[in-house]
Design a protein around this motif. Structure first.
Motif, mmCIF file in Angstrom:
data_model
loop_
_atom_site.group_PDB
_atom_site.id
_atom_site.type_symbol
_atom_site.label_atom_id
_atom_site.label_comp_id
_atom_site.label_asym_id
_atom_site.label_seq_id
_atom_site.Cartn_x
_atom_site.Cartn_y
_atom_site.Cartn_z
ATOM 1 N N ALA A 15 -2.979 16.290 3.712
ATOM 2 C CA ALA A 15 -2.177 15.114 3.395
ATOM 3 C C ALA A 15 -2.351 13.994 4.422
ATOM 4 O O ALA A 15 -2.351 12.806 4.072
ATOM 5 C CB ALA A 15 -0.703 15.495 3.306
ATOM 6 N N GLN A 64 1.294 2.780 -0.323
ATOM 7 C CA GLN A 64 0.517 3.686 -1.166
ATOM 8 C C GLN A 64 0.242 5.005 -0.447
ATOM 9 O O GLN A 64 0.321 6.083 -1.044
ATOM 10 C CB GLN A 64 -0.807 3.045 -1.575
ATOM 11 C CG GLN A 64 -1.695 4.006 -2.377
ATOM 12 C CD GLN A 64 -2.852 3.320 -3.066
ATOM 13 O OE1 GLN A 64 -2.753 2.156 -3.440
ATOM 14 N NE2 GLN A 64 -3.954 4.038 -3.239
ATOM 15 N N GLN A 65 -0.067 4.941 0.835
ATOM 16 C CA GLN A 65 -0.373 6.163 1.583
ATOM 17 C C GLN A 65 0.859 7.043 1.761
ATOM 18 O O GLN A 65 0.741 8.272 1.790
ATOM 19 C CB GLN A 65 -0.978 5.790 2.939
ATOM 20 C CG GLN A 65 -2.391 5.234 2.800
ATOM 21 C CD GLN A 65 -2.982 4.789 4.120
ATOM 22 O OE1 GLN A 65 -2.250 4.329 5.011
ATOM 23 N NE2 GLN A 65 -4.276 4.901 4.264
ATOM 24 N N GLN A 68 1.052 8.854 -1.492
ATOM 25 C CA GLN A 68 -0.029 9.833 -1.569
ATOM 26 C C GLN A 68 0.275 11.063 -0.720
ATOM 27 O O GLN A 68 0.068 12.205 -1.166
ATOM 28 C CB GLN A 68 -1.342 9.193 -1.109
ATOM 29 C CG GLN A 68 -1.975 8.286 -2.145
ATOM 30 C CD GLN A 68 -3.306 7.730 -1.691
ATOM 31 O OE1 GLN A 68 -3.584 7.656 -0.478
ATOM 32 N NE2 GLN A 68 -4.143 7.326 -2.621
ATOM 33 N N ALA A 72 0.719 14.783 -2.108
ATOM 34 C CA ALA A 72 -0.231 15.787 -1.626
ATOM 35 C C ALA A 72 0.488 16.989 -1.028
ATOM 36 O O ALA A 72 0.137 18.138 -1.313
ATOM 37 C CB ALA A 72 -1.162 15.162 -0.589
ATOM 38 N N LEU A 144 -7.467 0.006 -0.212
ATOM 39 C CA LEU A 144 -6.385 0.655 -0.962
ATOM 40 C C LEU A 144 -5.207 -0.280 -1.193
ATOM 41 O O LEU A 144 -4.078 0.175 -1.390
ATOM 42 C CB LEU A 144 -5.909 1.914 -0.229
ATOM 43 C CG LEU A 144 -6.860 3.113 -0.242
ATOM 44 C CD1 LEU A 144 -6.219 4.305 0.467
ATOM 45 C CD2 LEU A 144 -7.250 3.500 -1.672
ATOM 46 N N GLY A 151 -1.647 2.542 -7.566
ATOM 47 C CA GLY A 151 -1.939 3.525 -6.531
ATOM 48 C C GLY A 151 -1.575 4.929 -6.980
ATOM 49 O O GLY A 151 -2.307 5.893 -6.723
ATOM 50 N N LEU A 152 -0.433 5.031 -7.685
ATOM 51 C CA LEU A 152 0.008 6.336 -8.171
ATOM 52 C C LEU A 152 -0.901 6.860 -9.282
ATOM 53 O O LEU A 152 -1.347 8.008 -9.239
ATOM 54 C CB LEU A 152 1.449 6.238 -8.673
ATOM 55 C CG LEU A 152 2.066 7.510 -9.244
ATOM 56 C CD1 LEU A 152 2.164 8.602 -8.172
ATOM 57 C CD2 LEU A 152 3.444 7.216 -9.830
ATOM 58 N N ASP A 155 -5.322 6.436 -7.922
ATOM 59 C CA ASP A 155 -5.765 7.175 -6.737
ATOM 60 C C ASP A 155 -5.031 8.501 -6.545
ATOM 61 O O ASP A 155 -5.644 9.554 -6.420
ATOM 62 C CB ASP A 155 -5.587 6.302 -5.490
ATOM 63 C CG ASP A 155 -6.479 5.069 -5.528
ATOM 64 O OD1 ASP A 155 -7.673 5.224 -5.792
ATOM 65 O OD2 ASP A 155 -5.963 3.958 -5.305
ATOM 66 N N THR A 156 -3.689 8.438 -6.523
ATOM 67 C CA THR A 156 -2.915 9.649 -6.221
ATOM 68 C C THR A 156 -3.061 10.689 -7.326
ATOM 69 O O THR A 156 -3.393 11.849 -7.062
ATOM 70 C CB THR A 156 -1.434 9.296 -6.009
ATOM 71 O OG1 THR A 156 -1.333 8.292 -4.983
ATOM 72 C CG2 THR A 156 -0.646 10.524 -5.583
ATOM 73 N N GLY A 159 -6.665 11.933 -7.582
ATOM 74 C CA GLY A 159 -6.968 12.904 -6.540
ATOM 75 C C GLY A 159 -6.376 14.267 -6.840
ATOM 76 O O GLY A 159 -7.013 15.305 -6.627
ATOM 77 N N PHE A 177 -11.198 14.678 0.444
ATOM 78 C CA PHE A 177 -10.407 13.450 0.400
ATOM 79 C C PHE A 177 -10.751 12.502 1.554
ATOM 80 O O PHE A 177 -10.691 11.283 1.394
ATOM 81 C CB PHE A 177 -8.917 13.772 0.388
ATOM 82 C CG PHE A 177 -8.444 14.378 -0.907
ATOM 83 C CD1 PHE A 177 -8.695 13.751 -2.115
ATOM 84 C CD2 PHE A 177 -7.766 15.583 -0.924
ATOM 85 C CE1 PHE A 177 -8.284 14.301 -3.316
ATOM 86 C CE2 PHE A 177 -7.341 16.149 -2.120
ATOM 87 C CZ PHE A 177 -7.600 15.507 -3.318
#
Length: 257
Positions: A15, A64-65, A68, A72, A144, A151-152, A155-156, A159, A177
């Motif tokens: 993560a 966003q991170q 994520q 994760a 990003l 983003g959700l 990317d999220t 992934g 990742f």
């Protein structure tokens, strides 16, 4: 054995590592000297055409991170397979390579179709995806920078699906990742540096994605972050030629496919 073993779990590293890698790699690009002769766009063009400030971009990326990392950690907690030794059993190296390749193909497939739909759906483009395209001249830290919903979804969720379908462990996911983050940052860095190994290995690169960020390319070159197969197969591929600008640097000019 990996360097973090005994200090932090594979799940926590899965993560957190992509976030750390993002800021180290993107930050390195951001701190480079101007390198005008390798830029896809001049610094003046970046200042005039981009519609969002750097502080706003940084805040958007951090948001966003955060999402994520939360997703994760939850995903790893639900899928963790810890044996009697307290460690996840790792498959052979060849199996891990195969899993990573599957993950790359799944991620590319998911991102291509979601990305393309966000361009063709007027509501989603106007209210969601257009936020990313406020960076008409991309740069590394903005790789990003997306609307939280994008983003959700892109990317999220992409992934998470790649991780689940490939069957990789959390330890393998750390590498997968982290590499995906490096590739995404590189595609948005705005520089065509000589000897860039990612440009040699992948046709989906800085110039390829720069075409997509320009007005003539917004309906083309949707593929990200690894391969260009879906663009090729579905008629959204816009080839380009790299030419030197009069003021120095490179320009990716579209060609007829």
């Amino acid at each position: 054995m990996v360097f973090w073993e005994g200090y932090v779990s594979d799940e926590a590293m899965g993560a957190l590592a992509p976030i750390v890698v993002y800021w180290i790699y993107a930050g390195t690009y951001q701190m480079l000297p101007p390198l005008d002769r390798y830029r896809m766009h001049s610094r003046k063009e970046e200042e005039l055409r981009n519609l969002v400030s750097l502080p706003t971009v940084i805040k958007g990326v951090l948001l966003q991170q955060l999402v994520q990392a939360t997703v994760a950690l939850s995903l790893f907690a639900m899928t963790s397979k810890v044996g009697l030794t307290g460690k996840s059993a790792q498959p052979s190296f060849l199996v891990q390579i195969f899993q990573v390749l599957i993950g790359m193909l799944v991620m590319d497939t998911w991102q291509y179709f979601v990305h393309r739909y966000m361009h063709h759906n007027k509501f989603l483009y106007r209210h969601v995806h257009s936020q990313h395209h406020k960076l008409v001249v991309p740069y590394a830290i903005g790789a990003l920078y997306n609307h939280p919903l994008e983003g959700l979804l892109l990317d999220t969720l992409g992934g998470a699906i790649s991780y689940l379908v490939s069957g990789m462990t959390a330890r393998t996911a750390v590498l997968f990742f982290s590499f995906a983050v490096v590739k995404t940052v590189d595609d948005h860095c705005g520089l065509w540096l000589p000897g860039n190994i990612l440009h040699i290995l992948f046709h989906n690169n800085t110039a390829y994605h720069d075409i997509h960020h320009q007005l003539h390319g917004t309906k083309y070159n949707y593929s990200q972050p690894f391969f260009i197969m879906w663009d090729k197969l579905l008629g959204t591929h816009m080839p380009y030629t790299l030419e030197k600008r009069a003021d120095g640097g490179f320009e990716a000019r579209p060609l007829k496919d």
